[in-house]
Design an enzyme around this catalytic site. Sequence first.
Site, mmCIF file in Angstrom:
data_model
loop_
_atom_site.group_PDB
_atom_site.id
_atom_site.type_symbol
_atom_site.label_atom_id
_atom_site.label_comp_id
_atom_site.label_asym_id
_atom_site.label_seq_id
_atom_site.Cartn_x
_atom_site.Cartn_y
_atom_site.Cartn_z
ATOM 1 N N VAL A 1 -41.686 -24.598 -2.111
ATOM 2 C CA VAL A 1 -40.189 -24.420 -1.759
ATOM 3 C C VAL A 1 -39.140 -25.560 -0.478
ATOM 4 O O VAL A 1 -39.907 -25.901 0.438
ATOM 5 C CB VAL A 1 -40.568 -23.043 -1.557
ATOM 6 C CG1 VAL A 1 -39.184 -21.926 -0.406
ATOM 7 C CG2 VAL A 1 -41.218 -22.677 -2.127
ATOM 8 N N LEU A 2 -38.122 -25.286 -1.218
ATOM 9 C CA LEU A 2 -37.660 -26.954 -0.806
ATOM 10 C C LEU A 2 -36.226 -26.303 0.492
ATOM 11 O O LEU A 2 -35.797 -27.114 0.828
ATOM 12 C CB LEU A 2 -37.020 -27.569 -1.283
ATOM 13 C CG LEU A 2 -38.617 -28.163 -2.208
ATOM 14 C CD1 LEU A 2 -38.338 -29.913 -3.184
ATOM 15 C CD2 LEU A 2 -39.399 -29.328 -1.102
ATOM 16 N N SER A 3 -36.281 -25.264 -0.583
ATOM 17 C CA SER A 3 -34.955 -24.250 0.019
ATOM 18 C C SER A 3 -34.875 -23.483 0.579
ATOM 19 O O SER A 3 -35.906 -22.679 0.084
ATOM 20 C CB SER A 3 -33.728 -24.878 -0.203
ATOM 21 O OG SER A 3 -33.523 -23.846 -1.527
ATOM 22 N N GLY A 4 -34.000 -22.907 1.213
ATOM 23 C CA GLY A 4 -33.778 -21.097 1.462
ATOM 24 C C GLY A 4 -33.680 -20.725 0.723
ATOM 25 O O GLY A 4 -33.355 -18.850 1.317
ATOM 26 N N SER A 5 -32.985 -20.799 -0.606
ATOM 27 C CA SER A 5 -32.088 -19.676 -0.953
ATOM 28 C C SER A 5 -33.214 -18.035 -1.613
ATOM 29 O O SER A 5 -32.175 -17.487 -1.598
ATOM 30 C CB SER A 5 -31.697 -20.776 -2.481
ATOM 31 O OG SER A 5 -32.950 -20.411 -3.409
#
Length: 180
Positions: free
Chosen positions: A40-44
């Site tokens: 998981v690379l983003s906080g979306s």
Amino acid sequence: MKKAAKIIYNTVTTLFVIVAVGLAALLVGVRLFGLTPYSVLSGSMEPTYHVGSLIYVEKVDPSEIEVGDPITFVLNEDLVVATHRVVAIDAENEHFYTKGDANDAQDAAPVYFKNLLGRPVFTIPYLGYAADFLSSRQGMIVGICGFIILMLLMFFPDIMRAVDGKDKKKDSQTEPEVKQ
């Protein structure tokens, strides 16, 4: 003293082996069970999937997906992978409409059924950082060096016993000097 050092050495080496095997199973071995790990690379998708987590995705048919399910899909031509929640399904045109849990608006582009990679089954926090590092060039070098060091540590006592045994054999083969 020698016995205590041996126990400590064996314990530390065993722990390193357990960690290495566990990490390998979590990063690669899960594929044997039909799961594919993604970082998981983003906080979306916070708080469902935290940045740095590793999510495990099982392949599913698009017909199994329902509104409200999180899905993992190929986002664009650069093969960027994303995980968002399905907010609507257009079965006739074979599109999912998605939105990140932390996002205010729905994603601009629909997700084609053919871009579906699967549905996340579970996640492990922070393991995505390790997976990303180990997939980089520097991480591969560190991983290979770590593996070599681990193998040396495992076989070090046997090597030392063999060397010590040869030295003792040499000492016993030399004739004692006889004085007359």
